[in-house]
Write a protein that holds these residues in place. Sequence first.
Motif, short mmCIF file in Angstrom:
data_model
loop_
_atom_site.label_atom_id
_atom_site.label_comp_id
_atom_site.label_asym_id
_atom_site.label_seq_id
_atom_site.Cartn_x
_atom_site.Cartn_y
_atom_site.Cartn_z
N LEU A 72 0.90 -1.19 0.02
CA LEU A 72 0.08 0.10 -0.06
C LEU A 72 0.97 1.28 0.04
O LEU A 72 1.90 1.20 0.62
CB LEU A 72 -0.93 0.16 1.20
N ALA B 117 5.15 0.50 7.36
CA ALA B 117 4.35 -0.48 8.27
C ALA B 117 4.01 -1.62 7.81
O ALA B 117 3.90 -1.95 6.61
CB ALA B 117 2.93 0.22 8.47
N ASP C 269 2.02 -5.05 8.15
CA ASP C 269 0.78 -5.66 9.12
C ASP C 269 0.04 -4.67 9.83
O ASP C 269 -0.09 -4.84 10.95
CB ASP C 269 0.84 -7.02 9.59
N GLN C 270 0.31 -3.39 9.39
CA GLN C 270 -0.40 -2.04 10.21
C GLN C 270 0.62 -1.80 11.55
O GLN C 270 -0.28 -0.93 12.26
CB GLN C 270 -1.93 -2.48 10.44
N ASP C 271 1.48 -2.12 11.98
CA ASP C 271 2.44 -1.59 12.81
C ASP C 271 3.70 -0.94 12.14
O ASP C 271 4.51 -1.52 11.31
CB ASP C 271 2.78 -2.90 13.59
N GLU D 133 0.76 -7.71 4.52
CA GLU D 133 0.48 -6.25 4.18
C GLU D 133 1.73 -5.18 4.54
O GLU D 133 2.18 -5.30 5.63
CB GLU D 133 -0.71 -5.68 4.79
N ALA E 28 3.17 -1.23 3.93
CA ALA E 28 2.69 0.35 3.48
C ALA E 28 3.86 1.07 3.57
O ALA E 28 4.54 0.97 4.66
CB ALA E 28 1.22 0.29 4.50
#
Lengths: 82, 147
Positions: free
Chosen positions: A5, A55, A57-59, A72, A74
């Motif tokens: 992302l 990030a 996995d959103q960390d 994931e 980003a």
Amino acid sequence: MIDVLYFAWVRERIGLPREQVETTAATVAELVEELRAREERYALAFSDLTALRVAVDQDLTDFDASLKGAREVAFFPPMTGG
Amino acid sequence: MRIVVQEQPFDLGAEANAFAANRTDMGAIVTFTGVVRDDPEKPLRQMMIEHYPGMTERALEKIATEARARWALGDVLVIHRYGPMRPGEQIMMVATAAPHRKDAFEAAEYLMDYLKSRAPFWKKEQGADGEGWVAAKDADEDALSRW
């Protein structure tokens, strides 16, 4: 296969908000090298890693982070909330 | 603890009143509201806020949970908007409730400092002369070191 992302000017430079990437990269830094080698717009977006945050996995993490089991990743500039 | 990420405006008065209601053990309620600021030198037509759905909520919850661990708080509220906003519109608010004001003030400042550089929001200013992403300030990153 991993979801990659992009946000803010990284998204604008690359020209899309997300994509699926087939990769064998073990770390974020290796994934960045693969993306840079793709096309000029990627090379441009990733030309200065000090201007980017990542990030997994959103960390929030750093470019040395492992991608083992990651779904994931980003890339974005420093955040400006508030 | 309540974390809200939404596009539509919120009612500051109603949110603050609801947050403060029905408490007898909290002597202090602090609220902070962030507002889209116009610049007379460089008039702003619109501010566009982008965010990372999913990670935004996680990051805000993590920051609020850390604040509750550090200060004696009865409750925490964070509301943050995304999407297009005009000058004067409210972007976000935090509210803290504590038995005493020092905890409520400090926790609100902590929430704001972390929210600025650790919650995945990005601001783009759109004016008559074009548009540009707001750059993060070194001072915002430095502000974290005091905690």
